[in-house]
Scaffold this motif. Structure first.
Motif, PDB file in Angstrom:
ATOM      1  N   MET A  69       0.845  -1.202   0.000  1.00  0.00           N
ATOM      2  CA  MET A  69       0.000   0.000   0.000  1.00  0.00           C
ATOM      3  C   MET A  69       0.877   1.248   0.000  1.00  0.00           C
ATOM      4  SD  MET A  69      -2.977  -1.325   0.185  1.00  0.00           S
ATOM      5  CE  MET A  69      -4.282  -0.593   1.122  1.00  0.00           C
ATOM      6  N   SER A  70       1.994   1.162   0.720  1.00  0.00           N
ATOM      7  CA  SER A  70       2.905   2.301   0.792  1.00  0.00           C
ATOM      8  C   SER A  70       3.463   2.631  -0.585  1.00  0.00           C
ATOM      9  CB  SER A  70       4.062   2.003   1.745  1.00  0.00           C
ATOM     10  OG  SER A  70       3.556   1.876   3.040  1.00  0.00           O
ATOM     11  N   VAL A  71       3.765   1.598  -1.377  1.00  0.00           N
ATOM     12  CA  VAL A  71       4.291   1.825  -2.740  1.00  0.00           C
ATOM     13  C   VAL A  71       3.272   2.603  -3.561  1.00  0.00           C
ATOM     14  CG1 VAL A  71       5.028   0.715  -4.882  1.00  0.00           C
ATOM     15  CG2 VAL A  71       5.741  -0.200  -2.700  1.00  0.00           C
ATOM     16  N   LEU A  72       1.984   2.195  -3.464  1.00  0.00           N
ATOM     17  CA  LEU A  72       0.948   2.878  -4.236  1.00  0.00           C
ATOM     18  C   LEU A  72       0.749   4.313  -3.733  1.00  0.00           C
ATOM     19  CD1 LEU A  72      -1.707   0.054  -4.693  1.00  0.00           C
ATOM     20  CD2 LEU A  72      -0.101   0.909  -6.384  1.00  0.00           C
ATOM     21  N   ASP A  73       1.119   4.567  -2.484  1.00  0.00           N
ATOM     22  CA  ASP A  73       1.008   5.923  -1.938  1.00  0.00           C
ATOM     23  C   ASP A  73       2.233   6.762  -2.256  1.00  0.00           C
ATOM     24  OD1 ASP A  73      -1.438   5.361  -0.943  1.00  0.00           O
ATOM     25  OD2 ASP A  73      -0.735   4.842   1.068  1.00  0.00           O
TER      26      ASP A  73
END
Ligand code: ATP
Length: 697
Positions: free
Chosen positions: A473-477
């Motif tokens: 999720m952090s990558v997509l953020d």
């Protein structure tokens, strides 16, 4: 006009002028002595005549030398006095025949049913020299319907013209005989007589030629003692008996009588001339009228033709009018039908319009309400973006709170070979839930290690990924993430990262999760995901997605502090998980693999899967760029244990050297050192500024 009792012919001037000219007499005759109104100007030889009747034997007795039936066969006469030969002596020309009845054809009507025509002449030989009469027999058997002037020709005998511009039809009409008789000609010592026909219009034709011997007496000379017509100077002929009477010495009584007769004759001659002149005038008038009539006829025929054409045109117009009428009738009925439907629709629309007009106040209210809702939605959107940003921040703060660097330990189960060879596990998982791992050394001593999480052999791939997925999720953020699998050879690094088709590892599951979340956020965010797969083997970087080996040596470049990239590396765009799997397979198949005495398929290189994410917030327009590194490190075997030599030894030395450099970086990061040794002499430094997750295996 004189009557010639010897041959039953009339002699008269052919025109008014001839009454006063001293020209040769030109005679016409008919067999029955009737006068006929033919054109006599065709005769050229004095003494010759035109006769509008067929040949009669009586006119040709024992003086006949040659008589040919032109274009026909021999003919036998009734009295056999005349022998008509079949056509001969001719040169050139064609034959014409008719079955039509020849009116007034004389004793030999069939003579006129055949003819020679075209370009021809007759050449008679063997005649004794002297004078002859020549008779020419004609009939128009082709040009049966006129008009005049269709066949006009000259006739020459011994090259002397005997007939000039003869038009048979003009003289007697069709299928009627016409003779030219008594043309006196002379044959020389050579005994040859030539009759030649010369075309003026159409082809000349001839039905028969008769050559008769002339009496040895010289040709009759004009009698100077003949009385002359006072008006036209024409000499008046007398019969022999009359001449005898004339030669007698008249006595006074007869002289008086003669004078009376002469004056009467003169009177009659004058009357005759006047009658002739009025006849000529009447003829001219008649000719004029006939021409006018012809002209009118021609005009009327033209008019009839024009009328026929107009009628035809009118018929066509009528026909097309009828067709058009039908077409128009159909179109009109179609249009009427359409108009009817349109009227109904119009009525319906009017009704609807009335209803709509009634609902306009409500509509205005609705529009105001919608506008208010739009303003509200804009406000909510703003709030949502703010909340989203806060959520993202908080989420990643949680991740950081959990530790920027997290270390998990995974222990694989003993393999069948290990079990069969009597190996036993020396790991104690009693406190695994608390992230503690105990190692039994020397039977009783227990050494404990602390991790963020410990996975026992019973934990499967899904359990392992559950702890890695929040970082996805952090990558997509827009945050960078790096996941390493580190451990000795054969401990299960490749299994954990790649897995098998039936039991997929972190790499595949991470990408699948990426696509799932990206799809869930489709309404608010757009993502562009690309993948690169690298291998670091013996300090050399290889692009595993480039089918053709790179000509240029690939190197890691530092773009900014903690930001690295490899220029020229293939970045494969992936749109769904199917494409991802193909890319991962391609990378895995190209990886350098060797075997050592610990692991049969040992990875002799570091394998780095880099996932580039370009994100755009569709509401705020904010764009981010982030990377997710998934690294399967080469086995950190102890050289003595693997018994490596030669190439393998070199591989192992390189692997250990780079792993030791990696250890330095991680150590610096963990102690939050002011200097992080990203730039080291090995090519293994993918973890830029990122959250870091390590699997110690
Ligand atoms: N959790 C596990 N469950 C079952 N089998 C496992 C597990 N982990 C590893 N194995 C098996 O152990 C063997 C060695 O694993 P793997 O090749 O992943 O080791 P490695 O650490 O990548 O070795 P190397 O560094 O030499 O490449 C493989 O046959 C693999 O299937």
């Amino acid at each position: 006009m004189d009557w010639n009792p010897s041959n039953g012919s009339f002699c008269f001037p052919t025109s008014a002028s001839e009454f006063s000219m001293n020209s040769p007499k030109i005679c016409f005759s008919s067999s029955n002595g009737d006068d006929f109104g033919g054109d006599d100007s065709v005769l050229c030889v004095p003494g010759s005549k035109l006769v509008s009747a067929g040949f009669k034997e009586i006119t040709c007795k024992d003086d006949c030398v040659i008589f040919v039936n032109s274009g026909g066969g021999a003919l036998k006469g009734h009295t056999t006095q005349v022998n008509i030969e079949s056509d001969s002596y001719f040169q050139g020309g064609d034959v014409l025949r008719t079955e039509e009845c020849i009116i007034d054809g004389g004793d030999y009507a069939s003579l006129y049913q055949s003819a020679r025509f075209g370009n021809f002449s007759y050449r008679f030989k063997g005649l004794s020299s002297g004078d002859y009469y020549i008779d020419l027999h004609f009939a128009e058997i082709v040009n049966t319907n006129g008009p005049k002037g269709m066949r006009v020709f000259d006739v020459f005998v011994q090259e002397e013209k005997v007939l000039s511009e003869l038009d048979i039809y003009a003289v007697v009409g069709a299928n009627k005989p016409l003779q030219m008789v008594d043309a006196r000609i002379h044959v020389e010592e050579d005994g040859i007589l030539v009759v030649r026909f010369e075309e003026i219009r159409g082809s000349p034709s001839i039905c028969g030629i008769c050559i008769r011997r002339a009496s040895t007496l010289p040709a009759p000379k004009p009698n100077l003692e003949c009385p002359v017509c006072n008006n036209c100077s024409t000499k008046i002929e007398f019969s022999p008996s009359q001449r005898t009477t004339r030669t007698m010495k008249p006595n006074a009584k007869y002289e008086k009588k003669i004078q009376e007769l002469q004056s009467q004759c003169q009177l009659k001659t004058d009357e005759c001339y006047e009658a002739w002149m009025s006849l000529t005038a009447a003829n001219e008038q008649l000719e004029k009228l006939r021409m006018e009539l012809d002209h009118k006829l021609f005009k009327s025929e033209s008019l009839v033709q024009a009328m026929d054409q107009q009628t035809m045109k009118l018929k066509n117009v009528c026909y097309s009018y009828e067709c058009d009428k039908k077409l128009w009738a159909k179109s009109i009925s179609d249009l009427e039908e359409k108009v009817k439907i349109m009227k109904q629709e119009h009525f319906q629309l009017s009704q609807d319009a009335k209803r709509c007009a009634g609902s306009i106040p409500d509509l205005n209210k609705m529009i105001s309400a919608v506008e208010a809702l739009v303003v509200q939605s804009e406000h909510f959107k703003l709030l949502y973006n703010e909340e989203q940003a806060k959520r993202k921040k908080l989420y990643n703060e949680i991740q950081e709170t959990k530790g920027n660097i997290r270390v998990f330990c995974r222990c694989r189960p003993l393999s069948k070979e290990e079990v069969s060879s009597g190996c036993v596990t020396t790991v104690d998982f009693d406190a695994a839930k608390d992230g503690e791992l105990g190692l039994l050394t020397g039977g009783s001593t227990k050494k404990t290690f602390k991790f963020d999480r410990v996975f026992t052999p019973r934990d499967d791939q899904a359990d392992v990924f559950a702890n890695a997925s929040p970082l996805v999720m952090s990558v997509l953020d827009g945050y960078n993430v790096c996941i390493f699998a580190y451990g000795q050879t054969g401990t299960g690094k490749t299994f954990t990262m790649e897995g098998t088709e039936k039991n997929r590892g972190v790499n595949y599951r991470t990408l699948k999760e990426l696509f799932t979340v990206a799809e869930e956020r489709r309404e608010t965010n757009s993502y562009n995901i690309s993948v690169s797969v690298l291998e670091v083997y013996n300090e050399q970087i290889r692009d595993l997605l480039n089918a053709s080996p790179a000509t240029k040596k690939l190197e890691v470049r530092q773009a900014a502090e903690g930001v690295h990239h490899v220029p020229g590396i293939v970045e494969a765009d992936v749109r769904d998980i199917k494409e991802v799997w193909d890319v991962l397979q391609a990378g895995s198949n190209s990886r350098a693999v060797g075997s050592n005495n610990v692991n049969e398929h040992s990875s002799r290189s570091h394998c780095l899967l880099c996932i580039n994410v370009r994100a755009k917030n569709l509401m705020s327009g904010e764009c981010t760029k982030s990377k997710l590194w998934l690294v399967d490190l080469a086995g950190s075997e102890r050289l003595a244990k693997t018994d490596a030599q030669g190439e393998r030894l070199k591989e192992a030395q390189n692997i250990n050297k780079s792993l030791s450099a990696l250890g330095d970086v991680i150590s610096a990061l963990a102690t939050k050192s002011s200097h992080i040794p990203y730039r080291f002499e090995t090519n293994l430094h993918p973890f830029e500024k990122s959250n870091l997750l390590l699997f110690f295996i």
